[in-house]
Design a protein around this motif. Structure first.
Motif, PDB file in Angstrom:
ATOM      1  N   PRO B 243       0.802  -1.221   0.000  1.00  0.00           N
ATOM      2  CA  PRO B 243       0.000   0.000   0.000  1.00  0.00           C
ATOM      3  C   PRO B 243       0.839   1.277   0.000  1.00  0.00           C
ATOM      4  N   VAL B 244       1.452   1.604  -1.115  1.00  0.00           N
ATOM      5  CA  VAL B 244       2.227   2.846  -1.222  1.00  0.00           C
ATOM      6  C   VAL B 244       1.245   4.025  -1.257  1.00  0.00           C
ATOM      7  N   ALA B 245       1.396   4.955  -0.326  1.00  0.00           N
ATOM      8  CA  ALA B 245       0.437   6.055  -0.237  1.00  0.00           C
ATOM      9  C   ALA B 245       1.002   7.320  -0.856  1.00  0.00           C
ATOM     10  N   PHE B 246       0.124   8.264  -1.113  1.00  0.00           N
ATOM     11  CA  PHE B 246       0.455   9.649  -1.470  1.00  0.00           C
ATOM     12  C   PHE B 246       0.887   9.867  -2.918  1.00  0.00           C
ATOM     13  N   LEU B 247       1.198   8.797  -3.684  1.00  0.00           N
ATOM     14  CA  LEU B 247       1.537   9.044  -5.092  1.00  0.00           C
ATOM     15  C   LEU B 247       0.344   9.666  -5.799  1.00  0.00           C
ATOM     16  N   GLY B 248      -0.840   9.070  -5.559  1.00  0.00           N
ATOM     17  CA  GLY B 248      -2.044   9.562  -6.216  1.00  0.00           C
ATOM     18  C   GLY B 248      -2.442  10.945  -5.750  1.00  0.00           C
ATOM     19  N   LEU B 249      -1.872  11.385  -4.617  1.00  0.00           N
ATOM     20  CA  LEU B 249      -2.173  12.730  -4.123  1.00  0.00           C
ATOM     21  C   LEU B 249      -1.311  13.769  -4.819  1.00  0.00           C
ATOM     22  N   MET B 250      -0.013  13.480  -4.950  1.00  0.00           N
ATOM     23  CA  MET B 250       0.879  14.548  -5.419  1.00  0.00           C
ATOM     24  C   MET B 250       1.051  14.568  -6.930  1.00  0.00           C
ATOM     25  N   VAL B 251       0.787  13.434  -7.586  1.00  0.00           N
ATOM     26  CA  VAL B 251       1.012  13.411  -9.027  1.00  0.00           C
ATOM     27  C   VAL B 251       0.001  14.273  -9.812  1.00  0.00           C
ATOM     28  N   PRO B 252      -1.322  14.128  -9.564  1.00  0.00           N
ATOM     29  CA  PRO B 252      -2.270  14.869 -10.405  1.00  0.00           C
ATOM     30  C   PRO B 252      -2.073  16.388 -10.441  1.00  0.00           C
ATOM     31  N   PRO B 253      -1.799  17.060  -9.285  1.00  0.00           N
ATOM     32  CA  PRO B 253      -1.612  18.510  -9.384  1.00  0.00           C
ATOM     33  C   PRO B 253      -0.454  18.883 -10.315  1.00  0.00           C
ATOM     34  N   ILE B 254       0.629  18.075 -10.265  1.00  0.00           N
ATOM     35  CA  ILE B 254       1.777  18.385 -11.129  1.00  0.00           C
ATOM     36  C   ILE B 254       1.394  18.180 -12.596  1.00  0.00           C
ATOM     37  N   SER B 255       0.716  17.051 -12.878  1.00  0.00           N
ATOM     38  CA  SER B 255       0.417  16.812 -14.294  1.00  0.00           C
ATOM     39  C   SER B 255      -0.626  17.797 -14.807  1.00  0.00           C
ATOM     40  N   ARG B 256      -1.504  18.290 -13.903  1.00  0.00           N
ATOM     41  CA  ARG B 256      -2.452  19.323 -14.325  1.00  0.00           C
ATOM     42  C   ARG B 256      -1.704  20.585 -14.744  1.00  0.00           C
ATOM     43  N   ARG B 257      -0.636  20.899 -14.006  1.00  0.00           N
ATOM     44  CA  ARG B 257       0.192  22.043 -14.391  1.00  0.00           C
ATOM     45  C   ARG B 257       0.730  21.867 -15.808  1.00  0.00           C
ATOM     46  N   ILE B 258       1.144  20.632 -16.109  1.00  0.00           N
ATOM     47  CA  ILE B 258       1.794  20.390 -17.395  1.00  0.00           C
ATOM     48  C   ILE B 258       0.791  20.381 -18.536  1.00  0.00           C
ATOM     49  N   THR B 259      -0.368  19.725 -18.301  1.00  0.00           N
ATOM     50  CA  THR B 259      -1.262  19.491 -19.439  1.00  0.00           C
ATOM     51  C   THR B 259      -2.438  20.435 -19.501  1.00  0.00           C
ATOM     52  N   GLY B 260      -2.715  21.182 -18.447  1.00  0.00           N
ATOM     53  CA  GLY B 260      -3.963  21.926 -18.439  1.00  0.00           C
ATOM     54  C   GLY B 260      -5.100  20.964 -18.160  1.00  0.00           C
ATOM     55  N   HIS B 261      -6.340  21.386 -18.446  1.00  0.00           N
ATOM     56  CA  HIS B 261      -7.472  20.565 -18.047  1.00  0.00           C
ATOM     57  C   HIS B 261      -7.957  19.669 -19.165  1.00  0.00           C
ATOM     58  N   GLU B 262      -7.122  18.759 -19.577  1.00  0.00           N
ATOM     59  CA  GLU B 262      -7.580  17.779 -20.554  1.00  0.00           C
ATOM     60  C   GLU B 262      -7.287  16.425 -19.934  1.00  0.00           C
ATOM     61  N   LEU B 263      -8.354  15.730 -19.511  1.00  0.00           N
ATOM     62  CA  LEU B 263      -8.174  14.596 -18.614  1.00  0.00           C
ATOM     63  C   LEU B 263      -7.359  13.469 -19.235  1.00  0.00           C
ATOM     64  N   ARG B 264      -7.537  13.240 -20.544  1.00  0.00           N
ATOM     65  CA  ARG B 264      -6.786  12.145 -21.163  1.00  0.00           C
ATOM     66  C   ARG B 264      -5.283  12.401 -21.094  1.00  0.00           C
ATOM     67  N   ALA B 265      -4.892  13.593 -21.512  1.00  0.00           N
ATOM     68  CA  ALA B 265      -3.470  13.933 -21.451  1.00  0.00           C
ATOM     69  C   ALA B 265      -2.987  13.863 -20.008  1.00  0.00           C
ATOM     70  N   GLU B 266      -3.833  14.362 -19.091  1.00  0.00           N
ATOM     71  CA  GLU B 266      -3.457  14.370 -17.686  1.00  0.00           C
ATOM     72  C   GLU B 266      -3.204  12.949 -17.187  1.00  0.00           C
ATOM     73  N   LEU B 267      -4.059  12.014 -17.613  1.00  0.00           N
ATOM     74  CA  LEU B 267      -3.892  10.622 -17.189  1.00  0.00           C
ATOM     75  C   LEU B 267      -2.553  10.067 -17.661  1.00  0.00           C
ATOM     76  N   LEU B 268      -2.223  10.332 -18.932  1.00  0.00           N
ATOM     77  CA  LEU B 268      -0.974   9.784 -19.471  1.00  0.00           C
ATOM     78  C   LEU B 268       0.233  10.376 -18.752  1.00  0.00           C
ATOM     79  N   VAL B 269       0.200  11.696 -18.566  1.00  0.00           N
ATOM     80  CA  VAL B 269       1.319  12.325 -17.852  1.00  0.00           C
ATOM     81  C   VAL B 269       1.402  11.794 -16.428  1.00  0.00           C
ATOM     82  N   SER B 270       0.219  11.614 -15.795  1.00  0.00           N
ATOM     83  CA  SER B 270       0.216  11.095 -14.419  1.00  0.00           C
ATOM     84  C   SER B 270       0.852   9.720 -14.351  1.00  0.00           C
ATOM     85  N   ALA B 271       0.562   8.885 -15.350  1.00  0.00           N
ATOM     86  CA  ALA B 271       1.123   7.539 -15.329  1.00  0.00           C
ATOM     87  C   ALA B 271       2.644   7.597 -15.348  1.00  0.00           C
TER      88      ALA B 271
END
Lengths: 325, 321
Positions: B243-271
């Motif tokens: 149970p690795v915690a906090f990855l899902g917390l800190m990754v999305p804000p960073i990838s939102r910065r990179i991609t803007g609000h386009e969820l598909r791109a955000e998902l790929l960057v988050s991965a």
């Protein structure tokens, strides 16, 4: 008065249960003989093994419960307990760090320093210039601080050699294993001093319960009273942590349980009931942790986690029904 | 992607026995079973790399889906107890079944994660529409504490080994060699595909349910699909890395910065961000106290705890709740 008698009876019953049950079951008569002398199995158990353990559990539970009640009344929020907000974890981290660095320091002082540091971090992080801090912000920020402290604890534990690491890990989850009368004397002594220091502050707590504007209008120096109460609360929690580790959820559950058992009204009554309830929870959770599975001693923290987390969930759904969340 | 490549190279190269890039290449191109460096790379560090990519990528995406679905910046499979649900199901299952077959028991991660995500969704007030972020975070914290207490209890029952305890309570990549990597990679791909397919509809949902119905989206179905994706991703991640915690917390804000609000791109960057951060955390954890190891889960929590505080203090401005 009736409430006090009920609480005292439950405390006595829990302590008696905890003294008789365990790896070796003892009758009350064997205990009684052990208490007054002789050197049968009862004497050994009560004087050296279970006696100090139960005494420490009662004391640590009482100070944790008292601390929880202070913060819940001060912040007027049932979720605002020192264990939810990371203060006990801070005290625990300080103790583990000092032990692992091989420092010989008085543990209550180390725990107090850690608890105060954690509280200061929470207060600073929740502070926003020009706005009053909502209790829930403190709770949430404290939760994050508690997460960080838990990770730091794992960080410290990793540096220790194997057996010591396992011991430290256990202690960091809250444990009453291998306590002696020195620990009991320590937590009872410090607890008594802090409880005396709390007596003149009870009126301030009552006034603050009316809201800070009204309290100020009635002549209370609100800021100073709040800081003093918070200081007393953190020190009480740290006194418990120093002997029993950061046992989770005792401080959160004690005051509401105490109020329900004793039907206490008024600040003094609620504080006393919280101390009693904290002692009951801790003694019974410790008993369950060591006697539930024969041949195995679970750390008490696991047991209070299993009890306390559902309570927190239930509390949340209540708060939501009242529309406060 | 570049970051991921660097992180991967570091994972392979750095450790108690440092190996140069040229030699890593040699290990792949012309493996020599008598060369200890090649053996280290192929049988120890390569599985670790795969585990890091699977778990990190899956958790990064799971966090992104959860934050988009709940519109709650504190949503993370670790914080909301979904990781703990999967870990509890695995640990408890192997206790009951006395089952040595890792692959079979690992399947239990999925019902565990599903039940926990459903529980936290209901407890967090998901039925009544918007769950307040505070309530969701606290309900998750309580669920997490409960399940991890149970996991600790079971682990203490089975063995007093601190290694096992650390793996199932905090998460690490240290047991990568023994985990069912191939199967979980497949599940992760399934979850990722589902999340990507649902992305436009999740975005529509975030406009508010009335408006999204007008656009032809059925909120219930999208939510169910989203929960399924989160379950698949989280279950897979927990069965390879704990149970690795906090990855899902800190990754999305960073990838939102990179991609803007386009969820598909955000998902790929988050991965790719999730995978990179987990690999770097693992590598750092191996270096700090070498030869002792600090679990990757401890490292992510060390960074993630302060991130949680930062988000939390912004969440409730002013004196009201």
């Amino acid at each position: 008065m009736r409430g006090a008698i009920i609480l005292a009876a439950i405390i006595a019953l829990s302590a008696a249960l905890s003294l008789t049950l365990g790896e070796v079951h003892l009758g009350l008569d064997a205990l009684w003989q052990g208490l007054w002398g002789g050197d049968g199995p009862g004497a050994l158990t009560i004087r050296i093994i279970r006696g100090p353990r139960v005494a420490v559990a009662l004391g640590a539970g009482a100070v944790l419960g008292l601390s929880g009640a202070i913060f819940q009344m001060l912040l007027r929020n049932p979720l605002a307990a020192p264990d939810v907000m990371g203060f006990t974890a801070g005290a625990g981290l300080a103790v583990v760090a000092a032990l692992s660095a091989g420092l010989i320091l008085p543990m209550p002082l180390v725990a107090a320093a850690g608890g105060l540091a954690a509280a200061a971090v929470v207060a600073v992080c929740a502070y926003r210039p020009g706005q009053s801090v909502a209790p829930l912000t403190l709770v949430l920020v404290g939760l994050g601080v508690a997460y960080t402290i838990a990770a730091l604890g794992a960080f410290v534990v990793t540096r220790l050699p194997g057996p010591e690491a396992a011991e430290a890990q256990r202690w960091f989850a809250g444990s009453l294993a291998a306590r002696d009368w020195g620990h009991a004397l320590q937590v009872w002594g410090i607890g008594a001093v802090l409880a005396l220091a709390l007596v003149p502050q009870v009126r301030a707590l009552e006034l603050l319960d009316l809201g800070s504007d009204l309290a100020g209008g009635l002549g209370l120096r609100v800021g100073r009273a709040r800081w003093l109460l918070a200081l007393t609360g953190v020190l009480l929690a740290a006194a418990g942590v120093a002997v029993a580790g950061p046992i989770p959820f005792v401080a959160l559950m004690a005051a509401p349980l105490g109020a329900r058992l004793a039907g206490a009204r008024g600040a003094t009554g609620r504080l006393a009931a919280a101390a009693g309830a904290g002692a009951i929870i801790t003694v019974l959770a410790d008993l369950a942790a060591r006697a539930a599975i024969p041949g195995l001693q679970l750390p008490i923290g696991i047991m209070t986690g299993i009890l306390g987390a559902p309570y927190l969930l239930w509390r949340l759904s209540r708060e939501m029904e009242k529309g406060e969340l | 992607m570049l970051l991921l490549a660097v992180a991967a190279a570091l994972t392979l190269g750095i450790g108690v026995r440092p190996v140069g890039i040229a030699e890593i290449w040699q290990a792949f191109a012309a493996p020599d079973p008598n060369n200890p460096a090649h053996v280290t790379i192929l049988s120890i560090r390569l599985p670790r790399l795969w585990a890091g990519i699977i778990a990190g990528g899956a958790l990064g995406m799971a966090g992104t889906v959860m934050q988009a679905l709940t519109r709650n910046p504190l949503a993370d499979p670790g914080i909301l107890g979904i990781n703990a649900g999967a870990a509890f199901a695995i640990v408890f299952g192997s206790l009951l079944l006395q089952q040595a077959d890792v692959g079979l028991v690992a399947v239990l991660a999925f019902p565990g994660a599903a039940l926990a995500s459903l529980a936290v969704f209901l407890l967090g007030g998901g039925r009544h529409g918007d769950a307040g972020p505070v309530r969701l975070a606290l309900a998750g914290a309580a669920l997490n504490a409960l399940l991890l207490s149970l996991v600790s209890g079971v682990v203490v029952l089975r063995a007093d080994s601190l290694e096992v305890f650390r793996f199932w309570v905090v998460g690490s990549l240290a047991q990568a060699g023994e985990r069912p990597l191939m199967a979980m990679a497949a599940v992760t791909l399934f979850g990722a595909g589902l999340a990507l397919a649902l992305a436009p509809r999740i975005e529509a949902l975030s406009l508010g349910s009335a408006l999204s119905r007008g656009l032809g989206t059925r909120p219930g179905r999208v939510q169910a699909g989203g929960l399924l994706a989160v379950t698949a991703l989280t279950g897979a991640a927990v069965s390879v890395a704990g149970p690795v915690a906090f990855l899902g917390l800190m990754v999305p804000p960073i990838s939102r910065r990179i991609t803007g609000h386009e969820l598909r791109a955000e998902l790929l960057v988050s991965a790719s961000l999730g995978a990179s951060i987990l690999l770097l955390a693992d590598t750092a954890g191996r270096l700090i106290f070498a030869p002792a190891e600090l679990g990757a889960g401890v490292m992510t929590a060390l960074i993630g705890g302060p991130v949680f505080v930062l988000i939390a203090r912004r969440l409730l401005p002013g004196g009201q709740t």
